[in-house]
Design a protein around this motif. Structure first.
Motif, short mmCIF file in Angstrom:
data_model
loop_
_atom_site.label_atom_id
_atom_site.label_comp_id
_atom_site.label_asym_id
_atom_site.label_seq_id
_atom_site.Cartn_x
_atom_site.Cartn_y
_atom_site.Cartn_z
N VAL A 109 0.84 -1.20 0.00
CA VAL A 109 0.00 0.00 0.00
C VAL A 109 0.87 1.25 0.00
CG1 VAL A 109 -1.91 -1.14 1.16
CG2 VAL A 109 -0.17 0.02 2.52
N GLY A 110 2.18 1.04 -0.02
CA GLY A 110 3.09 2.16 -0.02
C GLY A 110 3.12 2.86 -1.37
N ALA A 111 3.80 3.99 -1.38
CA ALA A 111 3.93 4.78 -2.60
C ALA A 111 5.26 4.49 -3.27
CB ALA A 111 3.84 6.27 -2.26
N ASN B 127 -0.76 8.23 11.22
CA ASN B 127 -1.15 8.96 10.01
C ASN B 127 -1.34 8.03 8.80
OD1 ASN B 127 -0.91 11.87 10.87
ND2 ASN B 127 1.14 11.15 11.40
N ASP B 128 -1.18 6.72 9.00
CA ASP B 128 -1.26 5.75 7.90
C ASP B 128 -0.39 6.19 6.72
OD1 ASP B 128 -2.92 3.87 9.09
OD2 ASP B 128 -4.74 4.95 8.51
N PRO B 129 0.91 6.38 6.95
CA PRO B 129 1.77 6.88 5.88
C PRO B 129 1.94 5.87 4.75
CG PRO B 129 3.11 6.13 7.71
CD PRO B 129 1.67 6.07 8.17
N LYS B 130 2.15 6.40 3.56
CA LYS B 130 2.52 5.56 2.44
C LYS B 130 4.03 5.36 2.40
CE LYS B 130 -1.30 6.53 -0.74
NZ LYS B 130 -1.62 6.96 -2.14
N VAL B 131 4.75 6.33 2.96
CA VAL B 131 6.21 6.28 2.99
C VAL B 131 6.69 6.57 4.40
CG1 VAL B 131 8.36 7.22 2.05
CG2 VAL B 131 6.32 7.08 0.59
N GLY C 273 17.18 18.73 -10.07
CA GLY C 273 16.58 17.41 -10.12
C GLY C 273 15.15 17.43 -9.59
N VAL C 274 14.51 16.27 -9.66
CA VAL C 274 13.10 16.16 -9.29
C VAL C 274 12.89 14.92 -8.43
CG1 VAL C 274 10.75 15.86 -10.17
CG2 VAL C 274 12.37 17.29 -11.44
N LEU C 275 12.04 15.06 -7.40
CA LEU C 275 11.62 13.92 -6.59
C LEU C 275 10.11 13.79 -6.73
CD1 LEU C 275 13.85 15.70 -4.62
CD2 LEU C 275 13.81 13.45 -3.53
N ARG C 276 9.65 12.53 -6.91
CA ARG C 276 8.22 12.30 -7.09
C ARG C 276 7.74 11.17 -6.17
NH1 ARG C 276 9.85 13.43 -12.46
NH2 ARG C 276 8.66 15.14 -13.41
N GLU C 277 6.52 11.32 -5.71
CA GLU C 277 5.81 10.25 -4.99
C GLU C 277 4.61 9.86 -5.83
OE1 GLU C 277 2.91 9.62 -1.13
OE2 GLU C 277 4.31 11.31 -1.11
N ASP C 278 4.56 8.61 -6.24
CA ASP C 278 3.48 8.14 -7.14
C ASP C 278 3.31 9.08 -8.33
OD1 ASP C 278 2.95 5.84 -5.73
OD2 ASP C 278 1.30 6.71 -4.57
N ASP C 279 4.44 9.46 -8.93
CA ASP C 279 4.48 10.30 -10.13
C ASP C 279 4.02 11.74 -9.90
OD1 ASP C 279 5.44 8.21 -11.76
OD2 ASP C 279 3.40 7.44 -12.05
N ILE C 280 3.83 12.13 -8.65
CA ILE C 280 3.48 13.52 -8.33
C ILE C 280 4.69 14.19 -7.70
CG2 ILE C 280 1.98 15.02 -6.97
CD1 ILE C 280 -0.13 12.80 -7.09
#
Length: 265
Positions: free
Chosen positions: A15-17, A165-169, A77-84
């Motif tokens: 269920v993580g990102a 917080n039910d984190p994805k990461v 550079g760029v950092l993304r979580e689930d492409d966002i």
């Protein structure tokens, strides 16, 4: 070395990102001097993976975690979580530091409630606090205060505060670094159990090669500052892992060699 196929948490759908770090470089301005910290770092983390970052002290590991958490932007550079694109902190990404940073005047329950309180949803979500405390085995200490807890218990409170917080990461910056060796081993097992049960993506910074190999699916070895990725190593063993496993001993020898510590083997 290149990581092979990711190993997902056992018995739990991920269920993580996903986290994508693309050509990230970073530097600090110190007394008018530019201090390069990260140099063109690229790393892809799949949903539900447990990735450990190893490298020399001061090489930029914790800085990379801060960028993933959105606590500051990269120079390039760029950092993304689930492409966002990650542009700042978000409840889906939670950081646990080496110091539990508990408020001494608040009970265990109230410390865990901080995140929900800050979001203005505490009244409607109170059961989540009890569930998080049960998850880390501290239900009996809900009314205790930080000075009444051991170091390991205080760190479990910090974990509960993150998990509520039910984190994805889950971003872990040497969370076990100040614990005694026996408590540290016990907490390592608890971290793996939490990860397997919840399925969140985990990024861990540690200076302990054995800890990285016992916990993570992948171990990413960074160079001296400014950090580049020297190796990305898959750890192909199911949990629980045994410290005496010759396979892990061989990986430990390889990693110590990459860190310039062959003589310590």
């Amino acid at each position: 070395m290149v990581a092979q196929a990711a190993v997902k948490p056992i018995g739990h759908p991920a269920v993580g990102a996903s986290i994508d770090i693309g050509h990230v470089s970073h530097a600090f301005d110190i007394d008018g001097t530019k201090l390069e910290v990260l140099d063109d770092v690229s790393l892809a983390v799949e949903p539900g993976e447990f990735v450990a970052l190893l490298g020399p002290s001061g090489c930029g590991k914790s800085t990379l975690l801060r960028l993933v958490a959105g606590l500051e932007p990269p120079r390039s550079g760029v950092l993304r979580e689930d492409d966002i694109r990650i542009k700042g902190p978000h409840p889906s990404r939670v950081v646990v530091f080496q110091d539990p940073t508990l408020f001494p005047w608040r009970s265990v329950w109230d410390n865990v409630a901080l995140g929900l309180e800050a979001q203005g949803i505490l009244k409607a979500q109170r059961p989540r606090i009890d569930a998080a405390l049960e998850l880390v085995g501290l239900s009996a200490f809900r009314n205790a205060y930080p000075h009444q807890l051991s170091g390991g218990m205080a760190q479990r409170v910090a974990l509960a505060r993150a998990l509520v917080n039910d984190p994805k990461v889950l971003v872990l910056d040497e969370p076990l670094g100040k614990l005694d060796s026996l408590t540290r081993i016990a907490m390592q097992a608890e971290l793996v159990a939490l990860w397997q049960r919840k399925g969140f993506t985990t990024l861990l910074v540690t200076h302990d090669v054995e800890e990285a190999l016992v916990l993570a699916n992948r171990v990413v070895v960074l160079s001296d500052r400014p950090a580049r990725i020297k190796a990305d190593i898959a750890v192909e063993r199911p949990h629980p892992r045994h410290r005496g496993d010759p396979y892990l001993a061989d990986l430990r020898r390889q990693i110590l060699g990459l860190l310039g510590l062959e003589a310590t083997w």
